[in-house]
Design a protein around this motif. Structure first.
Motif, PDB file in Angstrom:
ATOM      1  N   UNK A   2      -4.238 -13.481   4.680  1.00  0.00           N
ATOM      2  CA  UNK A   2      -4.577 -12.991   3.349  1.00  0.00           C
ATOM      3  C   UNK A   2      -3.699 -11.789   3.037  1.00  0.00           C
ATOM      4  N   UNK A   3      -2.956 -11.891   1.918  1.00  0.00           N
ATOM      5  CA  UNK A   3      -2.062 -10.820   1.497  1.00  0.00           C
ATOM      6  C   UNK A   3      -2.687 -10.084   0.315  1.00  0.00           C
ATOM      7  N   UNK A   4      -2.828  -8.768   0.461  1.00  0.00           N
ATOM      8  CA  UNK A   4      -3.393  -7.937  -0.594  1.00  0.00           C
ATOM      9  C   UNK A   4      -2.331  -7.085  -1.248  1.00  0.00           C
ATOM     10  N   UNK A   5      -2.608  -6.673  -2.481  1.00  0.00           N
ATOM     11  CA  UNK A   5      -1.653  -5.866  -3.241  1.00  0.00           C
ATOM     12  C   UNK A   5      -2.399  -4.868  -4.104  1.00  0.00           C
ATOM     13  N   UNK A   6      -1.876  -3.656  -4.162  1.00  0.00           N
ATOM     14  CA  UNK A   6      -2.394  -2.644  -5.071  1.00  0.00           C
ATOM     15  C   UNK A   6      -1.244  -1.759  -5.503  1.00  0.00           C
ATOM     16  N   UNK A   7      -1.479  -0.991  -6.545  1.00  0.00           N
ATOM     17  CA  UNK A   7      -0.439  -0.093  -7.055  1.00  0.00           C
ATOM     18  C   UNK A   7      -1.022   1.256  -7.393  1.00  0.00           C
ATOM     19  N   UNK A   8      -0.145   2.226  -7.552  1.00  0.00           N
ATOM     20  CA  UNK A   8      -0.563   3.543  -7.998  1.00  0.00           C
ATOM     21  C   UNK A   8       0.604   4.489  -8.039  1.00  0.00           C
ATOM     22  N   UNK A   9       0.378   5.636  -8.648  1.00  0.00           N
ATOM     23  CA  UNK A   9       1.388   6.687  -8.661  1.00  0.00           C
ATOM     24  C   UNK A   9       1.391   7.373  -7.296  1.00  0.00           C
ATOM     25  N   UNK A  10       0.215   7.609  -6.745  1.00  0.00           N
ATOM     26  CA  UNK A  10       0.040   8.255  -5.441  1.00  0.00           C
ATOM     27  C   UNK A  10       0.669   9.646  -5.413  1.00  0.00           C
ATOM     28  N   UNK A  11       0.526  10.376  -6.525  1.00  0.00           N
ATOM     29  CA  UNK A  11       1.000  11.752  -6.599  1.00  0.00           C
ATOM     30  C   UNK A  11      -0.067  12.649  -5.996  1.00  0.00           C
ATOM     31  N   UNK A  37       7.332   4.072 -10.117  1.00  0.00           N
ATOM     32  CA  UNK A  37       8.581   4.833 -10.204  1.00  0.00           C
ATOM     33  C   UNK A  37       8.412   6.020 -11.158  1.00  0.00           C
ATOM     34  N   UNK A  38       9.288   7.014 -11.006  1.00  0.00           N
ATOM     35  CA  UNK A  38       9.257   8.172 -11.902  1.00  0.00           C
ATOM     36  C   UNK A  38       9.444   7.745 -13.356  1.00  0.00           C
ATOM     37  N   UNK A  39      10.307   6.754 -13.594  1.00  0.00           N
ATOM     38  CA  UNK A  39      10.552   6.272 -14.954  1.00  0.00           C
ATOM     39  C   UNK A  39       9.284   5.688 -15.572  1.00  0.00           C
ATOM     40  N   UNK A  40       8.532   4.919 -14.791  1.00  0.00           N
ATOM     41  CA  UNK A  40       7.302   4.324 -15.312  1.00  0.00           C
ATOM     42  C   UNK A  40       6.230   5.389 -15.525  1.00  0.00           C
ATOM     43  N   UNK A  41       6.178   6.379 -14.640  1.00  0.00           N
ATOM     44  CA  UNK A  41       5.224   7.476 -14.827  1.00  0.00           C
ATOM     45  C   UNK A  41       5.518   8.184 -16.149  1.00  0.00           C
ATOM     46  N   UNK A  42       6.791   8.440 -16.443  1.00  0.00           N
ATOM     47  CA  UNK A  42       7.148   9.144 -17.687  1.00  0.00           C
ATOM     48  C   UNK A  42       6.849   8.278 -18.907  1.00  0.00           C
ATOM     49  N   UNK A  43       6.947   6.963 -18.754  1.00  0.00           N
ATOM     50  CA  UNK A  43       6.592   6.039 -19.833  1.00  0.00           C
ATOM     51  C   UNK A  43       5.124   6.226 -20.225  1.00  0.00           C
ATOM     52  N   UNK A  44       4.299   6.588 -19.239  1.00  0.00           N
ATOM     53  CA  UNK A  44       2.877   6.817 -19.498  1.00  0.00           C
ATOM     54  C   UNK A  44       2.622   8.257 -19.970  1.00  0.00           C
ATOM     55  N   UNK A  45       3.707   8.947 -20.378  1.00  0.00           N
ATOM     56  CA  UNK A  45       3.648  10.336 -20.855  1.00  0.00           C
ATOM     57  C   UNK A  45       3.102  11.301 -19.811  1.00  0.00           C
ATOM     58  N   UNK A  46       3.452  11.062 -18.565  1.00  0.00           N
ATOM     59  CA  UNK A  46       3.067  11.946 -17.473  1.00  0.00           C
ATOM     60  C   UNK A  46       4.309  12.270 -16.657  1.00  0.00           C
ATOM     61  N   UNK A  47       4.142  13.202 -15.723  1.00  0.00           N
ATOM     62  CA  UNK A  47       5.236  13.532 -14.826  1.00  0.00           C
ATOM     63  C   UNK A  47       4.644  13.758 -13.448  1.00  0.00           C
ATOM     64  N   UNK A  48       5.181  13.071 -12.458  1.00  0.00           N
ATOM     65  CA  UNK A  48       4.692  13.244 -11.090  1.00  0.00           C
ATOM     66  C   UNK A  48       5.196  14.577 -10.530  1.00  0.00           C
ATOM     67  N   UNK A  49       4.377  15.214  -9.722  1.00  0.00           N
ATOM     68  CA  UNK A  49       4.772  16.453  -9.044  1.00  0.00           C
ATOM     69  C   UNK A  49       5.701  16.118  -7.885  1.00  0.00           C
ATOM     70  N   UNK A  50       5.355  15.076  -7.154  1.00  0.00           N
ATOM     71  CA  UNK A  50       6.119  14.648  -5.981  1.00  0.00           C
ATOM     72  C   UNK A  50       7.098  13.560  -6.422  1.00  0.00           C
ATOM     73  N   UNK A  51       8.326  13.603  -5.927  1.00  0.00           N
ATOM     74  CA  UNK A  51       9.332  12.609  -6.325  1.00  0.00           C
ATOM     75  C   UNK A  51       8.937  11.209  -5.852  1.00  0.00           C
ATOM     76  N   UNK A  52       9.488  10.223  -6.531  1.00  0.00           N
ATOM     77  CA  UNK A  52       9.222   8.826  -6.200  1.00  0.00           C
ATOM     78  C   UNK A  52       9.534   8.537  -4.729  1.00  0.00           C
ATOM     79  N   UNK A  53      10.690   8.956  -4.260  1.00  0.00           N
ATOM     80  CA  UNK A  53      11.091   8.680  -2.871  1.00  0.00           C
ATOM     81  C   UNK A  53      10.101   9.275  -1.883  1.00  0.00           C
TER      82      UNK A  53
END
Length: 140
Positions: A2-11, A37-53
C-alpha cells in the motif's frame, strides 16, 4: 504493498506535521510526501520561512517518510498519475468542501481512498510565525 501520499509546506516543522506523517505511515507500507515548492507557496500569497531545499531535507529526515518529492502544483490527480498511490492523506479542514468532493470522486474512480486526518488544534506554522512576530515587535 500500500502506497500512501500526502503533501504540505512543512514550514517550521512542528508536532502537527509529525502527527500527520506518523498517522499516515501507520496506514501504508510506503509513504511519499510532496513538499510544496517556494513558487507554489507564493502563489498562495504566503512565504515560507525555511527554504524549499531545507524543508525537503527536514521531511526526508523524518523516520515515517520513505520518499520526498516536490509539489509544484495543486493538482493531486496529476500527481497520482505519476506516483500511483493507493491512499492520499489530507487534513479534515478539507472534508466535504466542494473542491475535495470533486477530487474525492475522481480518486474513487481509480480506486484511491482519501483519508481525512484531524487538523492539529493549537499548532500551526502560521500561529508560530505570528507568535514570533509579536515577540519580536515587543522587544523594539
Amino acid at each position: 504493498m500500500i502506497l500512501g501520499y500526502t503533501t504540505g509546506v512543512f514550514d517550521l516543522f512542528h508536532i502537527g506535521h509529525v502527527n500527520l506523517l506518523r498517522n499516515a505511515k501507520a496506514m501504508c507500507d510506503k509513504l511519499v510526501v510532496g513538499v510544496t515548492t517556494d513558487e507554489l507557496v507564493s502563489y498562495k500569497n504566503k512565504k515560507a520561512v525555511i527554504s524549499f531545499e531545507e524543508r525537503m531535507e527536514v521531511v526526508r529526515a523524518c523516520r515515517y517518510v520513505d520518499a520526498v518529492i516536490p509539489q509544484e502544483d495543486m493538482d493531486k490527480f496529476a500527481q497520482w498519475e505519476k506516483v500511483k498511490f493507493d491512499l492520499v492523506f489530507v487534513g479534515d479542514d478539507w472534508f466535504k468542501t466542494e473542491k475535495w468532493q470533486t477530487i474525492d470522486n475522481k480518486f474513487k474512480e481509480v480506486g484511491v481512498r482519501v483519508v481525512y486526518f484531524p487538523y492539529s488544534k493549537g499548532t500551526s506554522s502560521t500561529l508560530i510565525n505570528n507568535v514570533l512576530l509579536d515577540l519580536r515587535s515587543d522587544k523594539k
